[in-house]
Design an enzyme around this catalytic site. Structure first.
Site, PDB file in Angstrom:
ATOM      1  N   ASN A  14       0.897  -1.179   0.000  1.00 30.39           N
ATOM      2  CA  ASN A  14       0.000   0.000   0.000  1.00 30.39           C
ATOM      3  C   ASN A  14       0.931   1.224   0.000  1.00 30.39           C
ATOM      4  O   ASN A  14       1.767   1.378   0.895  1.00 30.39           O
ATOM      5  CB  ASN A  14      -0.841  -0.024   1.275  1.00 30.39           C
ATOM      6  CG  ASN A  14      -2.196   0.649   1.178  1.00 30.39           C
ATOM      7  OD1 ASN A  14      -2.914   0.669   2.173  1.00 30.39           O
ATOM      8  ND2 ASN A  14      -2.581   1.162   0.039  1.00 30.39           N
ATOM      9  N   CYS A  28      -6.776   4.596   7.887  1.00 35.60           N
ATOM     10  CA  CYS A  28      -5.852   3.913   6.975  1.00 35.60           C
ATOM     11  C   CYS A  28      -4.917   3.055   7.815  1.00 35.60           C
ATOM     12  O   CYS A  28      -3.957   3.560   8.406  1.00 35.60           O
ATOM     13  CB  CYS A  28      -5.068   4.901   6.120  1.00 35.60           C
ATOM     14  SG  CYS A  28      -3.884   4.058   5.049  1.00 35.60           S
ATOM     15  N   GLU A  83      -9.964   0.790  -3.713  1.00 36.45           N
ATOM     16  CA  GLU A  83     -10.124   1.776  -2.645  1.00 36.45           C
ATOM     17  C   GLU A  83     -10.845   3.034  -3.114  1.00 36.45           C
ATOM     18  O   GLU A  83     -10.526   3.582  -4.176  1.00 36.45           O
ATOM     19  CB  GLU A  83      -8.752   2.198  -2.105  1.00 36.45           C
ATOM     20  CG  GLU A  83      -8.126   1.168  -1.197  1.00 36.45           C
ATOM     21  CD  GLU A  83      -6.923   1.750  -0.472  1.00 36.45           C
ATOM     22  OE1 GLU A  83      -6.838   2.982  -0.305  1.00 36.45           O
ATOM     23  OE2 GLU A  83      -6.066   0.956  -0.089  1.00 36.45           O
ATOM     24  N   CYS A 104      -4.991  -3.128   1.518  1.00 40.13           N
ATOM     25  CA  CYS A 104      -5.794  -2.109   2.208  1.00 40.13           C
ATOM     26  C   CYS A 104      -6.086  -2.642   3.609  1.00 40.13           C
ATOM     27  O   CYS A 104      -6.809  -3.623   3.774  1.00 40.13           O
ATOM     28  CB  CYS A 104      -7.085  -1.816   1.456  1.00 40.13           C
ATOM     29  SG  CYS A 104      -8.140  -0.620   2.313  1.00 40.13           S
ATOM     30  N   GLY A 105      -5.501  -1.996   4.607  1.00 41.03           N
ATOM     31  CA  GLY A 105      -5.591  -2.504   5.972  1.00 41.03           C
ATOM     32  C   GLY A 105      -6.979  -2.444   6.565  1.00 41.03           C
ATOM     33  O   GLY A 105      -7.449  -3.409   7.201  1.00 41.03           O
TER      34      GLY A 105
HETATM   35  N1  LIG Z   1      -5.245   1.935   2.519  1.00 43.67           N
HETATM   36  C1  LIG Z   1      -5.986   2.219   3.707  1.00 43.67           C
HETATM   37  C2  LIG Z   1      -7.407   2.487   3.532  1.00 43.67           C
HETATM   38  C3  LIG Z   1      -7.681   3.756   2.852  1.00 43.67           C
HETATM   39  C4  LIG Z   1      -9.133   3.996   2.794  1.00 43.67           C
HETATM   40  C5  LIG Z   1      -9.461   5.094   1.873  1.00 43.67           C
HETATM   41  N2  LIG Z   1      -9.297   4.708   0.489  1.00 43.67           N
HETATM   42  C6  LIG Z   1     -10.852   5.620   2.148  1.00 43.67           C
HETATM   43  O1  LIG Z   1     -11.568   5.142   3.035  1.00 43.67           O
HETATM   44  O2  LIG Z   1     -11.206   6.575   1.458  1.00 43.67           O
HETATM   45  C7  LIG Z   1      -5.801   1.173   4.766  1.00 43.67           C
HETATM   46  O3  LIG Z   1      -4.778   0.531   4.786  1.00 43.67           O
HETATM   47  O4  LIG Z   1      -6.671   1.046   5.632  1.00 43.67           O
END
Ligand SMILES: N[C@H](CCC[C@H](N)C(=O)O)C(=O)O
EC number: 5.1.1.7
Length: 294
Positions: free
Chosen positions: A15, A76, A215, A224-225
């Site tokens: 990510n 995130c 995402e 994506c965590g």
């Molecule tokens: N990459 C992120 C999530 C991003 C979420 C984002 N895209 C949103 O909710 O707008 C993670 O590791 O949780």
């Protein structure tokens, strides 16, 4: 102009994350700066994690999260691990409490270098996710894509991990779906008034699954965590898995999620530094630090 700010290009199992040091200053990273940085192949990213001075007693920093389209995000998980690694390297401290627009979260670096983030409690109410119309049971909502009589994807679970997630369950190969084609349609579907992160999940055992995520505001990512957290919570809720699950992600990295009995969701995984530089938070103009040049 308030002058340039230091940043580190990092990744959380693929990510793509920019950790921006905005401490001691009042300005913010602008959407224009985010879009400019994302337009440059060297700094292309999924999220910017901008570290600001704390706003609330008991927290170390306020973290402002931006997607690559310039929009804001509440959570995130992979980026939070990158922030912890950067701050732990700087301060020697191992545990941190942060504030984000979703609230207060804590995280810690372990002796083996992996980092756990307490992502807080999931929310399942349709207004909390949010959905545009009432669903009493968000374990399965009415939504489908593809031909009406033979939908390609349908009946996702919906979850808020601070940010909105929809999880589509697939029985067959998760790689066989055109997520790049369906992702934008589902992210922007009117059922999601704040858009949503869209995940395909293939459960491979009660303790393992494979996920792919489109995402919100960033498109296809290598991991994506918060989606990993949402997928495990939704899988446990629908009795597809237990509450402690290892997930394989498109970048080849592994994440571990535990939905604890106190309802908190703990995300554990690695983080990696790539290079450092400085940038203008209003325009995104940047330069690499010479000592970290490849
Ligand atoms: N990459 C992120 C999530 C991003 C979420 C984002 N895209 C949103 O909710 O707008 C993670 O590791 O949780």
């Amino acid at each position: 102009m308030a002058g340039t700010a230091p940043f580190a290009k990092m990744n959380g199992i693929g990510n793509e994350i920019i950790v921006a040091d905005m401490r001691g200053r009042a300005d913010k990273v602008t959407a224009d700066a985010a879009i400019a940085l994302n337009g440059d192949a060297a700094t292309k990213f999924d999220q910017i994690m901008a570290i600001h001075d704390a706003r609330t007693p008991g927290t170390a920093y306020y973290i402002d999260i931006l997607n690559s389209d310039g929009s804001g995000a509440q959570a995130c998980g992979n980026g939070t691990r990158c922030v912890v690694q950067a701050l732990a390297a700087e301060t020697g401290q191992k545990s941190f409490t942060f504030e984000t627009r979703a609230g207060i979260l804590s995280a810690q670096e372990h002796a083996d270098g992996t980092i756990s983030v307490d992502m807080g409690k999931p929310r399942f109410g349709w207004q909390d996710i949010p959905l545009a119309e009432e669903f009493r049971d968000t374990r399965m909502i009415e939504l489908q894509i593809g031909p009406i009589d033979a939908p390609v994807l349908h009946s996702p679970s919906a979850v808020s991990m601070g940010n909105p997630h929809a999880i589509f369950w697939v029985d067959n190969d998760v790689w066989s779906y055109e997520l790049d084609r369906f992702g934008p349609l589902l992210e922007n579907h009117p059922i999601f008034p704040e858009r949503a992160n869209i995940t395909l999940a293939q459960v491979t055992s009660p303790e393992t699954m494979i996920i792919r995520t489109w995402e919100r505001g960033a498109g296809l990512t290598k991991a994506c965590g918060s989606a990993a957290c949402a997928a495990v919570v939704a899988a446990a809720r629908t009795r597809r898995t237990g509450r402690s699950v290892s997930l394989m992600t498109p970048g080849g990295g592994e994440l571990h999620v535990e939905w604890r009995d106190d309802d908190h969701v703990i995300l554990t995984g690695a983080a990696e530094w790539e290079f450092s530089g400085s940038f203008d938070p209003s325009t995104g103009a940047w330069a690499r630090d010479t000592e970290s040049a490849a």
